[in-house]
Structures are given as C-alpha cells and as structure tokens.
Write a protein that holds these residues in place. Structure first.
Motif, PDB file in Angstrom:
ATOM      1  N   UNK A   9      44.283  48.094  45.617  1.00 21.67           N
ATOM      2  CA  UNK A   9      44.819  47.763  44.301  1.00 21.67           C
ATOM      3  C   UNK A   9      43.841  46.811  43.619  1.00 21.67           C
ATOM      4  N   UNK A  10      43.475  47.108  42.388  1.00 23.86           N
ATOM      5  CA  UNK A  10      42.558  46.221  41.682  1.00 23.86           C
ATOM      6  C   UNK A  10      42.969  46.068  40.225  1.00 23.86           C
ATOM      7  N   UNK A  11      42.539  44.942  39.655  1.00 22.13           N
ATOM      8  CA  UNK A  11      42.850  44.669  38.256  1.00 22.13           C
ATOM      9  C   UNK A  11      41.765  43.776  37.659  1.00 22.13           C
ATOM     10  N   UNK A  12      41.678  43.826  36.331  1.00 24.30           N
ATOM     11  CA  UNK A  12      40.698  43.027  35.597  1.00 24.30           C
ATOM     12  C   UNK A  12      41.441  42.171  34.567  1.00 24.30           C
ATOM     13  N   UNK A  13      41.273  40.861  34.651  1.00 25.17           N
ATOM     14  CA  UNK A  13      41.891  39.962  33.681  1.00 25.17           C
ATOM     15  C   UNK A  13      41.214  40.077  32.317  1.00 25.17           C
ATOM     16  N   UNK A  14      39.949  40.488  32.310  1.00 27.97           N
ATOM     17  CA  UNK A  14      39.205  40.584  31.053  1.00 27.97           C
ATOM     18  C   UNK A  14      39.684  41.697  30.143  1.00 27.97           C
ATOM     19  N   UNK A  15      39.795  42.900  30.686  1.00 25.89           N
ATOM     20  CA  UNK A  15      40.168  44.036  29.841  1.00 25.89           C
ATOM     21  C   UNK A  15      41.583  44.544  30.113  1.00 25.89           C
ATOM     22  N   UNK A  16      42.231  44.020  31.152  1.00 27.69           N
ATOM     23  CA  UNK A  16      43.598  44.397  31.442  1.00 27.69           C
ATOM     24  C   UNK A  16      43.759  45.697  32.198  1.00 27.69           C
ATOM     25  N   UNK A  17      42.684  46.345  32.564  1.00 27.64           N
ATOM     26  CA  UNK A  17      42.768  47.607  33.311  1.00 27.64           C
ATOM     27  C   UNK A  17      43.166  47.301  34.753  1.00 27.64           C
ATOM     28  N   UNK A  18      44.065  48.111  35.293  1.00 28.03           N
ATOM     29  CA  UNK A  18      44.487  47.980  36.683  1.00 28.03           C
ATOM     30  C   UNK A  18      44.662  49.381  37.260  1.00 28.03           C
ATOM     31  N   UNK A  19      44.446  49.494  38.571  1.00 23.81           N
ATOM     32  CA  UNK A  19      44.590  50.802  39.211  1.00 23.81           C
ATOM     33  C   UNK A  19      44.973  50.622  40.671  1.00 23.81           C
ATOM     34  N   UNK A  20      45.572  51.649  41.217  1.00 20.46           N
ATOM     35  CA  UNK A  20      45.908  51.716  42.630  1.00 20.46           C
ATOM     36  C   UNK A  20      45.263  52.964  43.206  1.00 20.46           C
TER      37      UNK A  20
END
Length: 129
Positions: A25-36
């Motif tokens: 599971x990952x996410x980016x605080x900068x662009x808001x993209x997240x994925x599993x």
C-alpha cells in the motif's frame, strides 16, 4: 508524471482462504495519489524482507521425527511452491533450529502442520532492528 514528493508505503502479508497473500500500500502526500497492490502467493523477497525488518520473525518447531515425512514436505510445497530440496531443508530446520519466516508465514505453516496431525509450536522472535 511524478509530483517529486516522496511516497510512503507499507508491506503486509495475509492469509486468505488458507493461502498466503501480500499487499503493498502506498500513498503520496504531495499529489494525493494512493494505491494498493494486492497479490496472492508468497511475497517477493524485497517485500518479505521489509516485513521481517519491521515486525521480526516467527519460528515453528516440531518435536522428534514429526518434522520429517511427506506431510511436512507437502505443507512447505503448498505454502511456498518450493522445490522438494527446499522443502526438505525447511523440514530439517523444523526439528533442529526451528524454521523461521514472517509471523504470518509461521502461523500458516504451524496451522497446516497441526491440521495434518503434526504437533507444531510457534515462537515470536521479535524485531531485529
């Protein structure tokens, strides 16, 4: 295209319908993209290593000659898809030093050994970091 902000990720293992699975599971605080990224089967070494580094290992042991024989080999081959030689090596570890894996792997191996009539015990090894 990357927003150039660092991503945060977490790796986990799970047991679903009696089989190993893993997720990244990952996410980016900068662009808001997240994925599993959800997968069935044993985790690749890079994911497995992260799990062990963060959570430590579990150990499975069996007494006497209970760690030898076809039922034990079948458990390791079914769980990990290992060759007969690798399964034999793991079976030998069961009765000597104890076989070590992630906590989820150790739990599943112990459960399947017990289901096949082999007394197996698990022990936490804790985090190594």
């Amino acid at each position: 295209m990357s927003c150039r902000h660092p991503c945060r990720s977490e790796a986990v293992q799970l047991i679903s319908e009696g089989r190993l699975g893993w997720e990244l599971n990952w996410s980016c605080d900068g662009c808001g993209i997240a994925a599993d990224d959800v997968n069935r089967g044993p985790a690749p070494e890079c994911v497995r290593g992260r799990i062990i580094e963060r959570y430590g290992t579990g150990q499975v042991r069996v007494g006497g000659s209970g760690g030898q024989g076809g039922r034990v080999l079948k458990v390791f081959r079914d769980v990990f898809g290992w060759s007969l030689q690798d399964a034999k090596r793991a079976a030998t570890e069961l009765t000597t030093t104890g076989w070590r894996g992630t906590h989820v792997e150790a739990s599943l191996v112990a459960h399947l050994l017990q289901e096949s009539g082999i007394e197996a015990n698990t022990h936490d090894q804790g985090c190594e970091a």
